[in-house]
Motif scaffolding. Structure first.
Motif, PDB file in Angstrom:
ATOM      1  N   ARG A   1      41.029  39.137  29.817  1.00  0.00           N
ATOM      2  CA  ARG A   1      41.261  39.585  31.169  1.00  0.00           C
ATOM      3  C   ARG A   1      40.428  40.876  31.502  1.00  0.00           C
ATOM      4  O   ARG A   1      40.315  41.290  32.408  1.00  0.00           O
ATOM      5  CB  ARG A   1      42.778  39.846  31.331  1.00  0.00           C
ATOM      6  CG  ARG A   1      43.494  38.660  31.477  1.00  0.00           C
ATOM      7  CD  ARG A   1      44.975  38.965  31.508  1.00  0.00           C
ATOM      8  NE  ARG A   1      45.438  39.706  30.481  1.00  0.00           N
ATOM      9  CZ  ARG A   1      46.604  40.132  30.404  1.00  0.00           C
ATOM     10  NH1 ARG A   1      47.693  39.797  31.227  1.00  0.00           N
ATOM     11  NH2 ARG A   1      47.192  40.875  29.447  1.00  0.00           N
ATOM     12  N   ILE A   2      39.824  41.453  30.309  1.00  0.00           N
ATOM     13  CA  ILE A   2      38.990  42.574  30.522  1.00  0.00           C
ATOM     14  C   ILE A   2      37.441  42.404  30.734  1.00  0.00           C
ATOM     15  O   ILE A   2      36.797  41.581  30.370  1.00  0.00           O
ATOM     16  CB  ILE A   2      39.067  43.400  29.259  1.00  0.00           C
ATOM     17  CG1 ILE A   2      40.454  43.681  28.716  1.00  0.00           C
ATOM     18  CG2 ILE A   2      38.409  44.844  29.290  1.00  0.00           C
ATOM     19  CD1 ILE A   2      40.918  44.319  27.340  1.00  0.00           C
ATOM     20  N   TYR A   3      37.270  42.947  32.130  1.00  0.00           N
ATOM     21  CA  TYR A   3      35.838  42.953  32.288  1.00  0.00           C
ATOM     22  C   TYR A   3      35.158  44.112  32.103  1.00  0.00           C
ATOM     23  O   TYR A   3      33.993  44.292  32.296  1.00  0.00           O
ATOM     24  CB  TYR A   3      35.748  42.656  33.929  1.00  0.00           C
ATOM     25  CG  TYR A   3      36.030  41.236  34.200  1.00  0.00           C
ATOM     26  CD1 TYR A   3      35.179  40.212  34.121  1.00  0.00           C
ATOM     27  CD2 TYR A   3      37.399  40.849  34.475  1.00  0.00           C
ATOM     28  CE1 TYR A   3      35.434  38.819  34.598  1.00  0.00           C
ATOM     29  CE2 TYR A   3      37.796  39.540  34.661  1.00  0.00           C
ATOM     30  CZ  TYR A   3      36.829  38.478  34.644  1.00  0.00           C
ATOM     31  OH  TYR A   3      37.167  37.226  35.032  1.00  0.00           O
ATOM     32  N   SER A   4      35.796  45.183  31.962  1.00  0.00           N
ATOM     33  CA  SER A   4      35.053  46.533  31.690  1.00  0.00           C
ATOM     34  C   SER A   4      34.471  46.422  30.430  1.00  0.00           C
ATOM     35  O   SER A   4      34.621  45.534  29.526  1.00  0.00           O
ATOM     36  CB  SER A   4      36.134  47.773  31.620  1.00  0.00           C
ATOM     37  OG  SER A   4      37.140  47.511  31.008  1.00  0.00           O
TER      38      SER A   4
ATOM     39  N   SER B   1      38.634  35.515  40.538  1.00  0.00           N
ATOM     40  CA  SER B   1      38.884  36.535  39.285  1.00  0.00           C
ATOM     41  C   SER B   1      38.158  35.891  37.927  1.00  0.00           C
ATOM     42  O   SER B   1      38.240  36.859  37.127  1.00  0.00           O
ATOM     43  CB  SER B   1      40.220  36.884  39.229  1.00  0.00           C
ATOM     44  OG  SER B   1      40.770  37.382  40.219  1.00  0.00           O
ATOM     45  N   THR B   2      37.833  34.995  37.702  1.00  0.00           N
ATOM     46  CA  THR B   2      37.761  34.231  36.465  1.00  0.00           C
ATOM     47  C   THR B   2      36.578  33.389  36.905  1.00  0.00           C
ATOM     48  O   THR B   2      36.472  32.806  37.827  1.00  0.00           O
ATOM     49  CB  THR B   2      38.879  33.505  35.701  1.00  0.00           C
ATOM     50  OG1 THR B   2      39.113  32.365  36.446  1.00  0.00           O
ATOM     51  CG2 THR B   2      40.057  34.618  35.592  1.00  0.00           C
TER      52      THR B   2
ATOM     53  N   LEU C   1      31.184  38.997  37.372  1.00  0.00           N
ATOM     54  CA  LEU C   1      31.594  37.541  37.048  1.00  0.00           C
ATOM     55  C   LEU C   1      30.575  36.508  37.189  1.00  0.00           C
ATOM     56  O   LEU C   1      30.506  35.779  36.676  1.00  0.00           O
ATOM     57  CB  LEU C   1      32.678  37.208  38.377  1.00  0.00           C
ATOM     58  CG  LEU C   1      33.606  35.972  38.148  1.00  0.00           C
ATOM     59  CD1 LEU C   1      34.086  35.777  36.897  1.00  0.00           C
ATOM     60  CD2 LEU C   1      34.526  35.924  39.368  1.00  0.00           C
TER      61      LEU C   1
ATOM     62  N   THR D   1      37.541  40.668  39.999  1.00  0.00           N
ATOM     63  CA  THR D   1      37.607  40.831  38.848  1.00  0.00           C
ATOM     64  C   THR D   1      38.895  42.121  38.444  1.00  0.00           C
ATOM     65  O   THR D   1      39.423  42.176  37.412  1.00  0.00           O
ATOM     66  CB  THR D   1      36.366  41.329  38.033  1.00  0.00           C
ATOM     67  OG1 THR D   1      35.591  42.360  38.695  1.00  0.00           O
ATOM     68  CG2 THR D   1      35.575  39.948  38.051  1.00  0.00           C
TER      69      THR D   1
ATOM     70  N   LYS E   1      42.246  41.102  37.551  1.00  0.00           N
ATOM     71  CA  LYS E   1      42.560  40.692  36.203  1.00  0.00           C
ATOM     72  C   LYS E   1      42.690  42.111  35.085  1.00  0.00           C
ATOM     73  O   LYS E   1      43.455  42.057  34.415  1.00  0.00           O
ATOM     74  CB  LYS E   1      41.403  39.733  35.394  1.00  0.00           C
ATOM     75  CG  LYS E   1      41.526  38.364  36.106  1.00  0.00           C
ATOM     76  CD  LYS E   1      42.601  37.609  35.339  1.00  0.00           C
ATOM     77  CE  LYS E   1      43.264  36.737  36.277  1.00  0.00           C
ATOM     78  NZ  LYS E   1      44.437  35.891  35.704  1.00  0.00           N
ATOM     79  N   GLU E   2      41.621  42.772  35.317  1.00  0.00           N
ATOM     80  CA  GLU E   2      41.644  44.114  34.677  1.00  0.00           C
ATOM     81  C   GLU E   2      43.110  44.787  34.821  1.00  0.00           C
ATOM     82  O   GLU E   2      43.814  45.447  34.079  1.00  0.00           O
ATOM     83  CB  GLU E   2      40.574  44.937  35.040  1.00  0.00           C
ATOM     84  CG  GLU E   2      40.298  46.191  34.317  1.00  0.00           C
ATOM     85  CD  GLU E   2      39.342  45.888  33.000  1.00  0.00           C
ATOM     86  OE1 GLU E   2      38.523  45.007  33.118  1.00  0.00           O
ATOM     87  OE2 GLU E   2      39.329  46.754  32.115  1.00  0.00           O
TER      88      GLU E   2
END
Lengths: 175, 370
Positions: free
Chosen positions: A59-62, B136-137, B170, B265, B268-269
Motif C-alpha cells: 500500500r506504500i507509494y512513497s 488508489s491502485t 499511479l 494514492t 492507501k499510504e
C-alpha cells in the motif's frame, strides 16, 4: 517486505529492469511494485527506481528510505549520487563491476553485467543492455526464481540473447 | 486474467474490454501510455474501434462529442494542461448529456513547470457536470474505468465520467491486476437522444432561459440519481467479479477517534499510517474518497470524530477543496493539511505526523509552514 533501490542512468534500462524484477516476483506468486522516480528525463542523467516485494498487497507509494538492497547499474554514478543513503546495516549491494568493490563493509555482489552484454553483442545504439543480465544476477542472489526471470524476459523481449544474458550473468556471479 | 502492469496500462486494458467504437486522444505526460496502448489495441485488432489522432485536447473532446452524439461508445484520456485546455468541451459534453468516459492523470499546472501529481487539474473542472472518481491502485484503475462506461451510459445518468489517477505515482507504478470478461455487465449503449437521420432535429440550438433552466436542473437530477446507479454497478461488479467498491473506502473506521480523509494514492499510504498509529495507541481510521462527484454522504462516518483532511490541491482565497467540501456537507471542523502538491513526497510517517499535530479548523501547508 523486501525493498530494493536501483540506481542507473537514463537510457541504461534501469526502469525496465525494475518492471521486469517486479514481474518476476509476481510470477513467483508474490506481490510486487516497481516505481520509477522521474526527474527531467534525458539520456545519461541519474535515474532511481524502487522495487518492493512482499507476501501481502503493498500500500506504500512513497519512496524507499531504508533499502534492503541497493543495485548500481553504473558505478560512475557514485561520484554524484549517495547510493548508500539509508541502506540498512545488514543491507546488501549489487554492483555492475568487473572487479570486487568495497562498500562500507556491506555484503557486495560483483556482477560484470556490461561484460555479459558485450560478450553477447547485446548492444543498442552503442549502449550495452544491462537490464536482462541484471535479472539473472538478482535471481542468483535468490530474490526471484530463475524460471520466473526467464518467463518475464521472454514475455517482454523477442531477441533470445536477453534470456542468454540473464543465464550467463546468473552463472558468472559467485556468491 | 491476472496481469502485471502500470496504472496507464490497466486503464488501456479496461478500455479494450469495454469496447468503445471511437477513441480520440492526444498524448500528454503522464498519460501518454494510455494513448499508446489503446492505439496498440486498435492496431492489433484486439479493440475494434476507430482511433482518431487529433491535434489538441480541445479537439479530442470535440471528436468524442461528435461521435457520442451519434449514439456510440467513446473514450479519451488526458492530464493537467490538456484537461484545462478542453474545459469548454467538458461543459459542452456534460450539458449535451453525452456519456463519454475519460481517464485523467492528475498532474500539476504550470508555471513554474512541474509535472508531478496534483489534483488541481480535475478539481478545477469540478462544476462542469462530469462525474469524477479518484482511484488508489492499478486494480482499481482497471475496475473503475470499466464501470465508468456502464454508469455514464445509464439512462438515469447520461453524463460523462472522469476517472482520475495520480500522475506518475499511479500511472507509472507497476502492480498486479486482474482483468474480467465484462459480458453483459456493460449493456449495449442506448443513447435516447442520439442523432437519427430519419428524424432530424436541432442540437445545441438557441434555448430560452426557462428551457435552459430545466436542462440544468436535469443535470443535477442525473447527478443525484447517479449515486444509486454507481452503487448498483459496484454491487453487481462485486457479485460477478468479487471486488467490492463503495462511494468511499473505509479502513479501520469502526472504533476510530480520528479519521484521515484523502483521495488517490494518499488514501492507501494513509492505511499504513493508521496501522502504525494504532500500534502507538492512537485509534485512527482512514476514509479514501472514491467518488468526488457525486459527492458522498459522509455524515455518519464523520459524526463524533476528529477529522484530518489531506488536500493535494488548493482553492486560492478559500482553502483545501476536499476539506471544505467535507466541512460544508458534514459540519465537521477538520484539520486541513495541504500536502503533495507538484508530486511532493508524502510518506506514511508524514501522514501519522499530521494526525499527531491535528488542531480543529487549522490549516497546515506541509513542508512550507513551520
Amino acid at each position: 517486505m523486501y525493498e530494493i533501490r536501483l540506481h542507473s542512468r537514463g537510457g541504461q534500462g534501469g526502469v525496465t529492469a525494475a518492471k521486469l524484477l517486479a514481474q518476476a516476483a509476481f510470477l513467483d506468486g508474490k506481490y510486487a511494485t516497481a516505481t520509477p522516480l522521474y526527474g527531467a528525463e534525458r539520456r545519461g542523467a541519474p535515474v532511481v527506481s524502487f522495487i518492493r516485494i512482499d507476501d501481502e498487497p503493498i500500500r506504500i507509494y512513497s519512496q524507499i528510505r531504508k533499502p534492503d538492497l541497493v543495485i548500481i547499474l553504473d558505478p560512475s554514478i557514485m561520484h554524484t549520487v549517495d547510493v548508500m543513503q539509508g541502506l540498512k546495516p545488514e543491507g546488501k549491494v549489487l554492483i555492475n563491476s568487473p572487479r570486487p568493490v568495497e562498500m562500507g563493509g556491506h555484503r557486495v555482489y560483483n556482477a560484470d553485467l556490461t561484460g555479459v552484454a558485450l560478450s553477447l553483442d547485446l548492444v543498442i545504439a552503442g549502449n550495452p543492455i544491462l537490464n536482462t543480465p541484471l535479472l539473472g544476477a538478482v535471481a542468483k542472489v535468490g530474490l526471484v526464481s530463475r524460471e520466473s526471470v526467464r518467463k518475464a524476459i521472454s514475455g517482454t523481449f523477442k531477441d533470445e540473447r536477453n534470456a542468454q544474458a540473464a543465464l550467463k550473468a546468473y552463472e558468472e556471479l559467485s556468491l | 486474467m491476472l496481469m502485471i502492469g502500470t496504472g496507464n496500462k490497466a486503464v488501456a486494458t479496461a478500455v479494450r474490454d469495454a469496447k468503445p467504437t471511437v477513441v480520440a486522444a492526444y498524448p500528454i505526460t503522464p498519460q501518454t501510455e494510455v494513448v499508446e496502448e489503446t492505439a496498440n489495441y486498435v492496431a492489433s485488432g484486439e479493440l475494434d474501434a476507430r482511433y482518431i489522432p487529433v491535434e489538441s485536447e480541445h479537439s479530442s473532446m470535440a471528436a468524442c462529442i461528435g461521435a457520442a452524439a451519434t449514439g456510440i461508445r467513446t473514450f479519451t484520456a488526458t492530464s493537467s494542461h490538456g484537461l484545462v485546455y478542453m474545459c469548454e468541451m467538458l461543459h459542452m459534453s456534460a450539458a449535451a448529456r453525452l456519456p463519454i468516459v475519460m481517464a485523467n492523470a492528475n498532474r500539476a499546472l504550470g508555471p513554474g513547470w512541474n509535472i508531478g501529481a496534483e489534483h488541481s487539474d480535475s478539481l478545477s473542472m469540478r462544476d462542469t457536470g462530469w462525474l469524477q472518481a479518484y482511484v488508489s491502485t492499478v486494480q482499481e484503475a482497471y475496475d473503475l474505468t470499466l464501470m465508468a462506461f456502464r454508469i455514464a451510459e445509464d439512462e438515469n445518468v447520461l453524463l460523462p465520467v472522469m476517472i482520475n489517477l495520480d500522475g506518475f505515482l499511479l500511472t507509472h507504478i507497476t502492480q498486479s491486476f486482474e482483468t474480467v470478461e465484462p459480458g453483459d455487465f456493460i449493456p449495449e449503449i442506448n443513447t435516447p437522444h442520439a442523432i437519427d437521420i430519419d428524424n432530424p432535429g436541432g442540437y445545441g440550438t438557441l434555448t430560452p432561459s426557462n428551457e435552459h433552466f430545466k436542462f440544468r436542473r436535469d443535470i443535477e437530477r442525473g447527478m443525484r440519481d447517479s449515486v444509486k446507479v454507481i452503487e448498483d454497478a459496484q454491487n453487481d461488479f462485486a457479485k460477478r467479479f468479487g471486488r467490492k467498491y463503495g462511494m468511499y473506502e473505509e479502513y479501520m473506521t469502526g472504533d476510530a477517534d480520528v479519521l484521515v480523509i484523502s483521495m488517490g494514492t494518499l488514501a492507501k499510504e494513509t492505511e499504513v499510517a493508521v496501522d502504525n498509529l494504532r500500534k502507538e495507541g492512537i485509534k485512527a481510521g482512514s476514509v479514501g474518497i472514491r467518488w468526488f462527484r457525486p459527492f458522498p454522504d459522509l455524515k455518519d462516518v464523520v459524526e463524533g470524530r476528529e477529522v484530518v483532511i489531506i488536500d493535494r490541491d488548493y482553492s486560492f482565497g478559500y482553502g483545501g477543496i476536499l476539506a471544505n467540501e467535507v466541512r460544508s456537507k458534514t459540519g465537521c471542523s477538520p484539520f486541513s493539511v495541504i500536502a503533495g502538491l507538484g508530486g511532493q513526497e508524502v510518506t506514511y510517517d508524514d501522514i501519522a505526523g499530521f494526525v499527531k499535530m491535528r488542531a480543529a479548523n487549522e490549516e497546515h501547508w506541509f513542508g512550507v509552514d513551520e
